[in-house]
Design an enzyme around this catalytic site. Sequence first.
Site, PDB file in Angstrom:
ATOM      1  N   CYS A  67       0.816  -1.221   0.000  1.00 25.67           N
ATOM      2  CA  CYS A  67       0.000   0.000   0.000  1.00 25.67           C
ATOM      3  C   CYS A  67       0.847   1.268   0.000  1.00 25.67           C
ATOM      4  O   CYS A  67       0.308   2.362  -0.156  1.00 25.67           O
ATOM      5  CB  CYS A  67      -0.956   0.005   1.192  1.00 25.67           C
ATOM      6  SG  CYS A  67      -0.153   0.277   2.784  1.00 25.67           S
ATOM      7  N   HIS A 104       0.201  11.467  16.116  1.00 27.15           N
ATOM      8  CA  HIS A 104      -0.445  10.780  15.002  1.00 27.15           C
ATOM      9  C   HIS A 104       0.534   9.766  14.413  1.00 27.15           C
ATOM     10  O   HIS A 104       1.686  10.094  14.136  1.00 27.15           O
ATOM     11  CB  HIS A 104      -0.839  11.794  13.929  1.00 27.15           C
ATOM     12  CG  HIS A 104      -1.321  11.175  12.661  1.00 27.15           C
ATOM     13  ND1 HIS A 104      -2.593  10.683  12.518  1.00 27.15           N
ATOM     14  CD2 HIS A 104      -0.697  10.971  11.483  1.00 27.15           C
ATOM     15  CE1 HIS A 104      -2.730  10.193  11.285  1.00 27.15           C
ATOM     16  NE2 HIS A 104      -1.591  10.364  10.639  1.00 27.15           N
ATOM     17  N   HIS A 107      -3.355   5.169  10.262  1.00 22.92           N
ATOM     18  CA  HIS A 107      -4.742   4.727  10.354  1.00 22.92           C
ATOM     19  C   HIS A 107      -4.806   3.208  10.386  1.00 22.92           C
ATOM     20  O   HIS A 107      -3.887   2.540   9.916  1.00 22.92           O
ATOM     21  CB  HIS A 107      -5.553   5.248   9.167  1.00 22.92           C
ATOM     22  CG  HIS A 107      -5.748   6.725   9.195  1.00 22.92           C
ATOM     23  ND1 HIS A 107      -4.808   7.605   8.690  1.00 22.92           N
ATOM     24  CD2 HIS A 107      -6.753   7.481   9.690  1.00 22.92           C
ATOM     25  CE1 HIS A 107      -5.238   8.848   8.876  1.00 22.92           C
ATOM     26  NE2 HIS A 107      -6.419   8.796   9.477  1.00 22.92           N
ATOM     27  N   ASP A 115      -4.622 -11.581   4.343  1.00 24.76           N
ATOM     28  CA  ASP A 115      -4.538 -12.844   5.073  1.00 24.76           C
ATOM     29  C   ASP A 115      -3.714 -12.635   6.346  1.00 24.76           C
ATOM     30  O   ASP A 115      -2.557 -13.012   6.429  1.00 24.76           O
ATOM     31  CB  ASP A 115      -3.908 -13.924   4.192  1.00 24.76           C
ATOM     32  CG  ASP A 115      -3.917 -15.289   4.847  1.00 24.76           C
ATOM     33  OD1 ASP A 115      -4.721 -15.499   5.777  1.00 24.76           O
ATOM     34  OD2 ASP A 115      -3.106 -16.141   4.442  1.00 24.76           O
ATOM     35  N   ARG A 121      -5.294  -3.820   8.851  1.00 24.22           N
ATOM     36  CA  ARG A 121      -4.057  -3.240   8.317  1.00 24.22           C
ATOM     37  C   ARG A 121      -3.810  -1.937   9.063  1.00 24.22           C
ATOM     38  O   ARG A 121      -4.514  -0.964   8.885  1.00 24.22           O
ATOM     39  CB  ARG A 121      -4.167  -2.975   6.811  1.00 24.22           C
ATOM     40  CG  ARG A 121      -2.934  -2.291   6.236  1.00 24.22           C
ATOM     41  CD  ARG A 121      -3.000  -2.200   4.720  1.00 24.22           C
ATOM     42  NE  ARG A 121      -4.180  -1.495   4.237  1.00 24.22           N
ATOM     43  CZ  ARG A 121      -4.214  -0.188   3.938  1.00 24.22           C
ATOM     44  NH1 ARG A 121      -3.130   0.558   4.061  1.00 24.22           N
ATOM     45  NH2 ARG A 121      -5.336   0.359   3.508  1.00 24.22           N
ATOM     46  N   CYS A 123      -1.858   0.917   9.028  1.00 25.61           N
ATOM     47  CA  CYS A 123      -1.079   1.635   8.019  1.00 25.61           C
ATOM     48  C   CYS A 123      -0.389   2.809   8.719  1.00 25.61           C
ATOM     49  O   CYS A 123      -1.026   3.800   9.056  1.00 25.61           O
ATOM     50  CB  CYS A 123      -2.047   2.111   6.938  1.00 25.61           C
ATOM     51  SG  CYS A 123      -1.275   2.931   5.556  1.00 25.61           S
TER      52      CYS A 123
END
Length: 136
Positions: A67, A104, A107, A115, A121, A123
């Site tokens: 990603c 921060h 997310h 899987d 996830r 991120c």
Amino acid sequence: MASTKVTKTEDEWRRELDPAAYAVLRQAATERPYTGEYTDTETVGVYHCRACGAELFRSETKFASHCGWPSFYAPTADDNVVLVTDRSFGTVRTEVRCASCDSHLGHVFTGEGYDTPTDQRWCINSVALRLEPATG
């Protein structure tokens, strides 16, 4: 158990963090995809908050999501992070913040079909992390 709370003024954070880290950690910016130091790292170790040093993730939960940012399927402990509803950009997302210093991190997304044991996830911006490689 979460680390001790870290409280600093924004001027103190500005002095301690480089401009890119300050923008992400203190102003909730996002680094450009595929540019972060840890995006493709496979080094075994522990990922800490770059701002305060709190332990956040372990390499055992890092996975290749492709990603553009480091992805994990779980934090080291639920109380090391705080989840906040983020309604920016005309959508609803779940923001991840450091429980110790309220920085921060990125997310967390659920149900994307990866899987992983959690179907999540996490991120996370590379610039929000500092990797401590395992010894031995």
